[in-house]
Design an enzyme around this catalytic site. Sequence first.
Site, PDB file in Angstrom:
ATOM      1  N   LYS A 172     -11.592   3.203  -8.022  1.00 38.01           N
ATOM      2  CA  LYS A 172     -10.784   2.060  -7.585  1.00 38.01           C
ATOM      3  C   LYS A 172     -10.147   2.422  -6.243  1.00 38.01           C
ATOM      4  CE  LYS A 172      -6.973   0.479  -7.169  1.00 38.01           C
ATOM      5  NZ  LYS A 172      -6.631  -0.167  -5.882  1.00 38.01           N
ATOM      6  N   CYS A 281      -0.831  11.638   5.286  1.00 40.64           N
ATOM      7  CA  CYS A 281       0.013  12.425   4.385  1.00 40.64           C
ATOM      8  C   CYS A 281       0.441  13.703   5.093  1.00 40.64           C
ATOM      9  CB  CYS A 281      -0.754  12.753   3.119  1.00 40.64           C
ATOM     10  SG  CYS A 281      -2.336  13.497   3.444  1.00 40.64           S
ATOM     11  N   GLU A 382       9.683  10.016   3.002  1.00 39.87           N
ATOM     12  CA  GLU A 382       8.439   9.743   3.726  1.00 39.87           C
ATOM     13  C   GLU A 382       8.483   8.322   4.303  1.00 39.87           C
ATOM     14  OE1 GLU A 382       4.717   9.161   1.540  1.00 39.87           O
ATOM     15  OE2 GLU A 382       3.762  10.549   2.930  1.00 39.87           O
TER      16      GLU A 382
HETATM   17  P1  NAP Z   1      -0.022   3.893  -3.127  1.00 36.82           P
HETATM   18  O1  NAP Z   1       0.682   2.619  -2.954  1.00 36.82           O
HETATM   19  O2  NAP Z   1       0.538   4.875  -4.101  1.00 36.82           O
HETATM   20  O3  NAP Z   1      -1.522   3.512  -3.537  1.00 36.82           O
HETATM   21  C1  NAP Z   1      -2.542   4.471  -3.694  1.00 36.82           C
HETATM   22  C2  NAP Z   1      -3.617   3.903  -4.601  1.00 36.82           C
HETATM   23  O4  NAP Z   1      -3.055   3.705  -5.894  1.00 36.82           O
HETATM   24  C3  NAP Z   1      -4.154   2.536  -4.158  1.00 36.82           C
HETATM   25  O5  NAP Z   1      -5.493   2.419  -4.546  1.00 36.82           O
HETATM   26  C4  NAP Z   1      -3.292   1.584  -4.950  1.00 36.82           C
HETATM   27  O6  NAP Z   1      -3.890   0.315  -5.100  1.00 36.82           O
HETATM   28  C5  NAP Z   1      -3.187   2.334  -6.266  1.00 36.82           C
HETATM   29  N1  NAP Z   1      -2.010   2.018  -7.082  1.00 36.82           N
HETATM   30  C6  NAP Z   1      -0.817   1.512  -6.703  1.00 36.82           C
HETATM   31  N2  NAP Z   1      -0.022   1.330  -7.769  1.00 36.82           N
HETATM   32  C7  NAP Z   1      -0.724   1.742  -8.852  1.00 36.82           C
HETATM   33  C8  NAP Z   1      -0.451   1.808 -10.253  1.00 36.82           C
HETATM   34  N3  NAP Z   1       0.713   1.409 -10.768  1.00 36.82           N
HETATM   35  N4  NAP Z   1      -1.415   2.288 -11.082  1.00 36.82           N
HETATM   36  C9  NAP Z   1      -2.600   2.713 -10.584  1.00 36.82           C
HETATM   37  N5  NAP Z   1      -2.920   2.653  -9.279  1.00 36.82           N
HETATM   38  C10 NAP Z   1      -1.985   2.190  -8.418  1.00 36.82           C
HETATM   39  O7  NAP Z   1      -0.207   4.652  -1.751  1.00 36.82           O
HETATM   40  P2  NAP Z   1      -0.817   4.077  -0.383  1.00 36.82           P
HETATM   41  O8  NAP Z   1       0.219   3.220   0.250  1.00 36.82           O
HETATM   42  O9  NAP Z   1      -2.156   3.510  -0.608  1.00 36.82           O
HETATM   43  O10 NAP Z   1      -1.011   5.403   0.459  1.00 36.82           O
HETATM   44  C11 NAP Z   1       0.020   6.035   1.133  1.00 36.82           C
HETATM   45  C12 NAP Z   1       0.538   7.214   0.354  1.00 36.82           C
HETATM   46  O11 NAP Z   1      -0.548   8.090   0.059  1.00 36.82           O
HETATM   47  C13 NAP Z   1       1.523   8.044   1.143  1.00 36.82           C
HETATM   48  O12 NAP Z   1       2.580   8.432   0.309  1.00 36.82           O
HETATM   49  C14 NAP Z   1       0.707   9.261   1.565  1.00 36.82           C
HETATM   50  O13 NAP Z   1       1.445  10.411   1.829  1.00 36.82           O
HETATM   51  C15 NAP Z   1      -0.179   9.422   0.391  1.00 36.82           C
HETATM   52  N6  NAP Z   1      -1.370  10.197   0.736  1.00 36.82           N
HETATM   53  C16 NAP Z   1      -1.438  11.480   0.283  1.00 36.82           C
HETATM   54  C17 NAP Z   1      -2.521  12.275   0.621  1.00 36.82           C
HETATM   55  C18 NAP Z   1      -2.605  13.692   0.119  1.00 36.82           C
HETATM   56  O14 NAP Z   1      -3.706  14.221   0.109  1.00 36.82           O
HETATM   57  N7  NAP Z   1      -1.513  14.316  -0.272  1.00 36.82           N
HETATM   58  C19 NAP Z   1      -3.537  11.758   1.423  1.00 36.82           C
HETATM   59  C20 NAP Z   1      -3.423  10.449   1.875  1.00 36.82           C
HETATM   60  C21 NAP Z   1      -2.335   9.668   1.513  1.00 36.82           C
HETATM   61  P3  NAP Z   1      -3.610  -0.901  -4.064  1.00 36.82           P
HETATM   62  O15 NAP Z   1      -3.171  -0.292  -2.786  1.00 36.82           O
HETATM   63  O16 NAP Z   1      -4.909  -1.584  -3.978  1.00 36.82           O
HETATM   64  O17 NAP Z   1      -2.549  -1.747  -4.704  1.00 36.82           O
END
Ligand code: NAP
Length: 493
Positions: A172, A281, A382
């Site tokens: 997903k 990230c 963040e």
């Molecule tokens: P996010 O809002 O947590 O979403 C990440 C993924 O999880 C998306 O596919 C999202 O779907 C899904 N998701 C959201 N709520 C969920 C739930 N309740 N249950 C299951 N899945 C759920 O994060 P983002 O805004 O996409 O990405 C930014 C974040 O990712 C930042 O905090 C960044 O630091 C982190 N990140 C970390 C790394 C690492 O390797 N440490 C690498 C890249 C990014 P939808 O978006 O389709 O709703």
Amino acid sequence: MIKNFIDGEWVEGAEGGTFQSINPANTAEVVGVLSRAGKQDVDRAVGAARAAWQDWRRMPAPKRGEILFRAGEMLLRRKQELGELMTREMGKVIAEALGDVQEAIDMSFYMAGEGRRLAGETIPSELPDKDCKSVRVPIGVCGLITPWNFPLAIPAWKIMPALVSGNTVVFKPSSLTAVCAAKLVEILQQAGLPRGVLNLVHGSGEETGDYLASHPGIDGLSFTGSTAVGMRLAARCAEAGKKVSCEMGGKNAIIVMEDADLALAVEGAIWGGFGTSGQRCTAASRVVVQEGVYQPFLDRFVKAASALRLGNGLSPQVDVGPVVSEAQMKKIHGYIEIGKKEGAELLTGGKACRQGDCAQGYFIEPTIFAEVDPKMRIAQEEIFGPVVSVIRARDLEEAIAIVNGTPYGLVSSIYTQDVNRSAIAERDLETGIVYVNASTIGAEIHLPFGGTKRSGFGYREAGGRGGALDMFTKWKVIYRDFSGRLQKAQIDR
Ligand code: NAP
């Protein structure tokens, strides 16, 4: 319309809803219309992955690797097209988008090779006519959930090791980059994956993602995204006894010592702070500068940041693209207001850009706050945007304490010419990755990637010892006794 991929076929969601993927540099452009997967579709995808698993896990690993290798070759041939699509779908500048595709290519080739390794151990037995070995076996059906900031690289970081290890997958992706995700799945399908081995479901995290993450039919979950979501999913998986790995947020920092090559440090801070519009990230959202070079560093840093060109990332002249969405833009503006209220000095940026090329998109000027106290919210939380906090430190000890003084622990970096200071920083910085005389960005796929504290939970991503294979396999130990008689171990004879 771009469909879901379930059991080897592109299918519309059973409930029939759709959503759009929009170009953040030009919100009038719809990059794709996606068919939303509901619970029934996720059930079918998990069922298909389960049904495909027995044959897939028994296929010789080098053969599984050959399919990944072919996918890598196809990605390589389509690199430019995929890079351009990525820039249109989430905004990062084309050179970075091509780098993202390249990471997916590298991971495909690297994990293809893993098909000929996947090594365990053979160990002598304490008894005669008996041998002992440990082997890696797949965990089963894996749920993979990915963010939007690396639309091909992060999915490849998960899909390739999961598949080569003999798992089947329900994937997903972020709904903001679902078009790129569908291309990757299409390529893997064309490379020869048997039906059901890789399934793709589109939809929001709260609905489709949440349902997948808690599905009783998955054996493991690998998630990359925000800490808030990751920790919730990790708790749920732990309760259900599932293997789980979460790569999450960061509040990464660069230390600049008085003996640093200042020009190099400024370049590193610009790249770390404003690359991908600060939406990595690994972004360097804090720079901790030793007193003696605080002002000269700041002067150069502000000058360089003000010179960055904003615009549509498809133009090779552009340095910084848009942020990904309106929600992200609002969040970043919110933090800029918080910084001002907290008393930090706003030296450059701080506003949306709506001129010329930027009129139709989500653009924010590269923003620098100085005189930031390490306890301020802008230095602790963040932001995930082009906003950097510059913090003073008396000496190395204080600088390290500042870097370590957040709930996160993904990446840190130090600029110094002094080998002893470097060694102390390498030892004492509490992050999963430490760079010396390099920015916080630049992880290579054949080394483990991930963070400590609230940045990472479970296993590391990517390659090498302690990398992703630890997430996607479990150990099985086999004792084979060929003595023809009962031999007792673990007993005092
Ligand atoms: P996010 O809002 O947590 O979403 C990440 C993924 O999880 C998306 O596919 C999202 O779907 C899904 N998701 C959201 N709520 C969920 C739930 N309740 N249950 C299951 N899945 C759920 O994060 P983002 O805004 O996409 O990405 C930014 C974040 O990712 C930042 O905090 C960044 O630091 C982190 N990140 C970390 C790394 C690492 O390797 N440490 C690498 C890249 C990014 P939808 O978006 O389709 O709703």
